[in-house]
Motif scaffolding. Structure first.
Motif, PDB file in Angstrom:
ATOM      1  N   THR A  53      64.076 103.801 101.570  1.00 35.37           N
ATOM      2  CA  THR A  53      62.803 103.452 102.282  1.00 35.37           C
ATOM      3  C   THR A  53      62.400 104.140 102.529  1.00 35.37           C
ATOM      4  O   THR A  53      63.187 105.531 103.389  1.00 35.37           O
ATOM      5  N   PRO A  54      61.289 104.241 102.637  1.00 32.58           N
ATOM      6  CA  PRO A  54      60.526 105.877 102.534  1.00 32.58           C
ATOM      7  C   PRO A  54      60.038 105.835 104.065  1.00 32.58           C
ATOM      8  O   PRO A  54      59.923 104.210 105.082  1.00 32.58           O
ATOM      9  N   GLN A  55      60.413 106.397 105.318  1.00 31.26           N
ATOM     10  CA  GLN A  55      60.219 106.886 106.994  1.00 31.26           C
ATOM     11  C   GLN A  55      58.279 106.850 107.101  1.00 31.26           C
ATOM     12  O   GLN A  55      58.434 106.939 108.196  1.00 31.26           O
ATOM     13  N   VAL A  56      57.758 107.631 105.925  1.00 34.29           N
ATOM     14  CA  VAL A  56      56.374 108.020 105.995  1.00 34.29           C
ATOM     15  C   VAL A  56      55.571 107.659 105.144  1.00 34.29           C
ATOM     16  O   VAL A  56      55.861 107.464 104.301  1.00 34.29           O
ATOM     17  N   VAL A  57      53.913 106.549 105.756  1.00 35.96           N
ATOM     18  CA  VAL A  57      53.243 105.814 104.535  1.00 35.96           C
ATOM     19  C   VAL A  57      52.231 107.382 104.667  1.00 35.96           C
ATOM     20  O   VAL A  57      51.872 106.608 105.606  1.00 35.96           O
ATOM     21  N   LEU A  58      51.553 107.786 103.137  1.00 33.32           N
ATOM     22  CA  LEU A  58      49.812 108.093 104.000  1.00 33.32           C
ATOM     23  C   LEU A  58      49.206 107.132 102.852  1.00 33.32           C
ATOM     24  O   LEU A  58      49.720 106.452 101.795  1.00 33.32           O
ATOM     25  N   LEU A  59      48.638 106.708 103.389  1.00 32.18           N
ATOM     26  CA  LEU A  59      47.883 105.103 102.791  1.00 32.18           C
ATOM     27  C   LEU A  59      46.351 105.525 103.726  1.00 32.18           C
ATOM     28  O   LEU A  59      45.315 105.952 104.324  1.00 32.18           O
ATOM     29  N   ASP A  60      45.590 104.785 102.503  1.00 26.26           N
ATOM     30  CA  ASP A  60      43.770 105.212 102.345  1.00 26.26           C
ATOM     31  C   ASP A  60      43.590 104.158 103.146  1.00 26.26           C
ATOM     32  O   ASP A  60      44.283 102.827 102.799  1.00 26.26           O
ATOM     33  N   LEU A  61      42.108 104.223 103.463  1.00 25.50           N
ATOM     34  CA  LEU A  61      41.816 102.919 104.343  1.00 25.50           C
ATOM     35  C   LEU A  61      40.939 101.982 103.216  1.00 25.50           C
ATOM     36  O   LEU A  61      41.063 100.417 103.514  1.00 25.50           O
ATOM     37  N   THR A  62      40.458 102.526 102.563  1.00 26.29           N
ATOM     38  CA  THR A  62      39.659 101.459 101.193  1.00 26.29           C
ATOM     39  C   THR A  62      40.314 101.588  99.769  1.00 26.29           C
ATOM     40  O   THR A  62      40.384 102.431  98.962  1.00 26.29           O
ATOM     41  N   MET A  63      40.848 100.711  99.746  1.00 19.53           N
ATOM     42  CA  MET A  63      41.734  99.643  98.443  1.00 19.53           C
ATOM     43  C   MET A  63      41.585  98.828  97.485  1.00 19.53           C
ATOM     44  O   MET A  63      41.451  98.055  98.831  1.00 19.53           O
ATOM     45  N   PRO A  64      41.375  98.491  96.543  1.00 20.26           N
ATOM     46  CA  PRO A  64      41.754  97.238  96.476  1.00 20.26           C
ATOM     47  C   PRO A  64      42.447  95.894  96.557  1.00 20.26           C
ATOM     48  O   PRO A  64      43.830  96.614  97.044  1.00 20.26           O
TER      49      PRO A  64
END
Length: 221
Positions: A53-64
């Protein structure tokens, strides 16, 4: 792959940007991107089956389908120990303050240097948060404008707790704090847990926000 490899997930709907970021991050020795998702729904589905399981997530704010805000809330429920870094085109104070209030561990705008993205991934993994100078200023300004005060006078911080909180804000790891104060790691973790309980913070990043909100220390900006 070494034991200290940081496994990373990326959720970003712009395919070219996502694929370029994956390729670039995988070029760093300690980082391995093992989840690549087009939106929050896709990310969550993959997280339930991927190993490790990934320890870190890079997450965009605007997604469908599922945006960054809703995804953050789901991640906090389903994967509470996962570190979340928002990587967004939105640099406005209101976006930053709101997502920090949701408990994210870091916030970067998409025009950041690749080196800073790598620095942020390493920092949230090792220290629990990453906020650069512009983000800290936005948080401080936003908190001041909202006049938010959550300090509980019936649960004042002890001298030792304030000392540890200041070292956390200076980006020291638990091990470094223990060595600096001649304490065991277990003792430092105990003080950190007390800090979380007294301040109502969700995580280490929340402790930094608490210190900012109450002007407990002078930050380096």
């Amino acid at each position: 792959m070494s034991e200290d490899t940081i496994h990373v997930a990326i959720a970003e709907d712009q395919r070219l940007f996502r694929e370029c970021l994956v390729s670039l991050l995988n070029g760093f020795e300690r980082i391995s991107v093992n989840v690549e998702a087009a939106n929050g729904k896709d990310l969550l589905e993959q997280l339930f089956v991927v190993a490790p399981t990934p320890q870190v997530v890079l997450l965009d704010l605007t997604m469908p389908e599922m945006n960054g805000l809703d995804t953050t809330r789901q991640l906090k429920k389903l994967f509470p120990h996962m570190k979340i870094i928002i990587l967004s085109v939105h640099s406005e104070e209101r976006h930053i303050v709101h997502m920090v209030g949701e408990g994210v561990n870091g916030y970067l705008v998409k025009n950041s240097e690749l080196s800073e993205v790598v620095q942020a991934v390493q920092a949230v993994h090792e220290k629990g948060f990453y906020f650069n100078e512009s983000v800290l200023r936005a948080i401080h300004s936003g908190m001041a404008n909202k006049h938010e005060k959550s300090y509980n006078p019936n649960s004042p911080l002890t001298v030792r707790e304030k000392e540890i909180l200041e070292l956390i804000c200076q980006e020291h790891t638990t091990q470094e704090i223990a060595e600096k104060l001649f304490l065991s790691v277990r003792t430092v973790d105990g003080h950190r847990n007390n800090l979380l309980e007294k301040t109502g913070a969700r995580n280490t990043a929340g402790l930094v926000i608490y210190a900012l909100r109450h002007d407990l220390f002078k930050f380096g900006w």
